[in-house]
Design a protein around this motif. Sequence first.
Motif, PDB file in Angstrom:
ATOM      1  N   HIS A 191       0.850  -1.189   0.000  1.00 12.43           N
ATOM      2  CA  HIS A 191       0.000   0.000   0.000  1.00 12.43           C
ATOM      3  C   HIS A 191       0.885   1.237   0.000  1.00 12.43           C
ATOM      4  N   GLU A 192       0.365   2.305  -0.555  1.00 16.53           N
ATOM      5  CA  GLU A 192       1.051   3.587  -0.432  1.00 16.53           C
ATOM      6  C   GLU A 192       0.518   4.276   0.814  1.00 16.53           C
ATOM      7  N   TYR A 238      -1.114  -3.069   7.182  1.00 17.24           N
ATOM      8  CA  TYR A 238      -0.732  -2.580   5.866  1.00 17.24           C
ATOM      9  C   TYR A 238       0.767  -2.690   5.661  1.00 17.24           C
ATOM     10  N   ARG A 293      -0.068   7.296   1.578  1.00 18.44           N
ATOM     11  CA  ARG A 293      -1.116   8.314   1.368  1.00 18.44           C
ATOM     12  C   ARG A 293      -2.504   7.693   1.238  1.00 18.44           C
ATOM     13  N   ASP A 294      -2.564   6.422   0.811  1.00 16.65           N
ATOM     14  CA  ASP A 294      -3.849   5.746   0.630  1.00 16.65           C
ATOM     15  C   ASP A 294      -4.402   5.130   1.920  1.00 16.65           C
TER      16      ASP A 294
END
Length: 112
Positions: free
Chosen positions: A10-11, A57, A13-14
């Motif tokens: 995952h990034e 995450y 920011r997401d």
Amino acid sequence: MSEKKPLPLHEYRDIKHTIGNGKPTILAFGMSHCYSCLAMSKVFAEVLEVHPDYQIYSIDSQKDRLVSRDIYKLKEMPVQIFFDASGNEVFRHTGAYKKAVLDIILKKYGFE
């Protein structure tokens, strides 16, 4: 027997909005070429198979290097950062560990 798969990446920011949303959250920072990072990611993926509602995450520290370096001040990999339901950091670990140890840590920090 099938090969265990790592967590999807995952990034930051997401997923940053999930920290403090009323559920405990784990950010697992690692690098794609790091054996210990990959092993830890597979352990977390195994936990999510049993507990799909957990917020865990995986973040690639090379792609999100400004986040890992500037926000979380990480210098080694892998690193797992545990946040309580309010978004407070309650535990940080550098390195990999076995699922049995992770189960104890999850229980201690509100993942039930």
